[in-house]
Design a protein around this motif. Structure first.
Motif, PDB file in Angstrom:
ATOM      1  N   ARG A 151       0.827  -1.206   0.000  1.00 36.75           N
ATOM      2  CA  ARG A 151       0.000   0.000   0.000  1.00 36.75           C
ATOM      3  C   ARG A 151       0.861   1.256   0.000  1.00 36.75           C
ATOM      4  O   ARG A 151       2.046   1.230   0.349  1.00 36.75           O
ATOM      5  CB  ARG A 151      -0.926   0.006   1.224  1.00 36.75           C
ATOM      6  N   TRP A 153       1.646   4.577   1.774  1.00 36.33           N
ATOM      7  CA  TRP A 153       1.538   5.166   3.111  1.00 36.33           C
ATOM      8  C   TRP A 153       1.958   6.622   3.087  1.00 36.33           C
ATOM      9  O   TRP A 153       2.869   7.014   2.357  1.00 36.33           O
ATOM     10  CB  TRP A 153       2.418   4.392   4.091  1.00 36.33           C
ATOM     11  N   GLU A 224       1.212  -4.131   3.968  1.00 35.36           N
ATOM     12  CA  GLU A 224       0.285  -3.707   5.014  1.00 35.36           C
ATOM     13  C   GLU A 224       0.580  -4.363   6.355  1.00 35.36           C
ATOM     14  O   GLU A 224       0.595  -3.696   7.397  1.00 35.36           O
ATOM     15  CB  GLU A 224      -1.152  -4.030   4.580  1.00 35.36           C
ATOM     16  N   GLN A 228       1.806  -2.357   9.719  1.00 39.44           N
ATOM     17  CA  GLN A 228       0.960  -2.433  10.914  1.00 39.44           C
ATOM     18  C   GLN A 228       1.761  -2.965  12.107  1.00 39.44           C
ATOM     19  O   GLN A 228       1.581  -2.509  13.247  1.00 39.44           O
ATOM     20  CB  GLN A 228      -0.252  -3.331  10.654  1.00 39.44           C
ATOM     21  N   PHE A 243      -3.001   5.043   4.937  1.00 36.61           N
ATOM     22  CA  PHE A 243      -2.673   4.498   3.607  1.00 36.61           C
ATOM     23  C   PHE A 243      -3.846   4.698   2.664  1.00 36.61           C
ATOM     24  O   PHE A 243      -5.002   4.829   3.081  1.00 36.61           O
ATOM     25  CB  PHE A 243      -2.298   3.022   3.689  1.00 36.61           C
ATOM     26  N   ALA A 247      -4.945  -0.498  -3.157  1.00 32.43           N
ATOM     27  CA  ALA A 247      -3.649  -1.143  -2.939  1.00 32.43           C
ATOM     28  C   ALA A 247      -2.787  -1.055  -4.197  1.00 32.43           C
ATOM     29  O   ALA A 247      -3.292  -1.051  -5.323  1.00 32.43           O
ATOM     30  CB  ALA A 247      -3.842  -2.597  -2.544  1.00 32.43           C
TER      31      ALA A 247
END
Length: 290
Positions: A151, A153, A224, A228, A243, A247
């Motif tokens: 993704r 960010w 992701e 995280q 984000f 994707a």
């Protein structure tokens, strides 16, 4: 002592016992008792001598293979220059190879060094990895083990959330990634063709985060689950990042083997064992911690 050796000893014992019994008949059994004691003593000594050899032979039957990666929590835990300390990918690969009769050693290096070692056949395994045409030239890939998403960010303090539909929507931005990482065909091609305003190659995600927070880049590309996990380990960053909904790629992560590795010829067995681990719940159990 192996079962085969025990059977041999037992067979000899029965044979000699019958011979002595027939010879002695009803005569005093002194020589028979001497035989029993001598046979037991020889058995114990012979077993002691054979045991180290049996252990060594057992170890020799378990060939060692080398797994390399860079630190990539929660998949790979540890520090550059040292063996991995854990991680869901490491734990999965170790269990998979154990089932196939291999002992797995690990060592963490910068990512480009890992790919070079696989290319030069000085390492056997790298995982998780996205399959590309270039990598397929010197690696043998397993079936897909798990799926995740790369993704875009960005810092929430930017104000407007980053939205994009076409890859060209991201061209005006300064983007951070890690050299040697693949983010799908479209992103890889755009980076290769220098489509973005600027591309910064960090040594790891923490360096890219630092660049993002210091406004030296506008965006960073990261898996992701990895991002995280970083945020979970740094609570002060919990509200700083967001984000884009869309994707970059839906990444199918596989295990890759150097084509010079003995494991490369076992790919059918490897895929079959991955299916077994998925059906018996082993894969889900290992990956449930991230």
């Amino acid at each position: 002592m192996s079962s085969r050796t025990i059977n041999v000893f037992f067979g000899l014992f029965i044979a000699f016992h019958r011979i002595l019994t027939l010879q002695l008949g009803r005569k005093p059994r002194f020589f028979l008792y001497v035989f029993y004691g001598t046979f037991i003593l020889i058995s114990v000594l012979f077993s002691a001598l054979l045991s180290p050899q049996a252990v060594a032979a057992e170890k020799k039957e378990m060939p060692r293979v080398l797994y390399v990666s860079d630190p990539w929590p929660p998949y790979i835990l540890g520090e550059i220059g040292r063996p991995a300390t854990g991680g869901v990918a490491v734990n999965f690969a170790r269990e998979l190879l154990k089932r196939l009769g291999f002992q797995m050693d690990t060592m963490l290096y910068p990512w480009e060094e890992c790919l070079r070692m696989i290319h030069e056949h000085t390492a056997d395994i790298v995982f998780p990895l996205i399959q590309t045409t270039e990598r397929s030239g010197y690696m043998t890939f397993s079936q897909t083990v798990f799926i995740s998403h790369d993704r875009v960010w960005y810092l929430r303090r930017r104000g407007e959330p980053v939205q994009w539909q076409l890859m060209s929507d991201l061209y005006p931005y300064r983007v951070a990634t890690i050299r040697g990482y693949s983010h799908g065909v479209d992103m890889d091609k755009a980076i290769e063709e220098n489509k973005f305003k600027e591309v910064f190659y960090g040594a790891d995600h923490l360096e890219n985060i630092d660049k993002l927070m210091n406004n030296e880049v506008d965006l960073m590309i990261a898996d992701e689950q990895v991002m995280q996990d970083i945020i979970r380990r740094h609570p002060k960053w919990r509200d700083k990042f967001s984000f884009a909904r869309k994707a970059i790629s839906k990444s199918q992560y596989k295990i890759a083997f150097s084509k010079g590795s003995k494991l490369s010829s076992r790919i059918d067995d490897i895929n079959l064992e991955i299916k077994r681990m998925r059906s018996d719940g082993s894969l889900r159990k290992i990956f449930s911690n991230y």
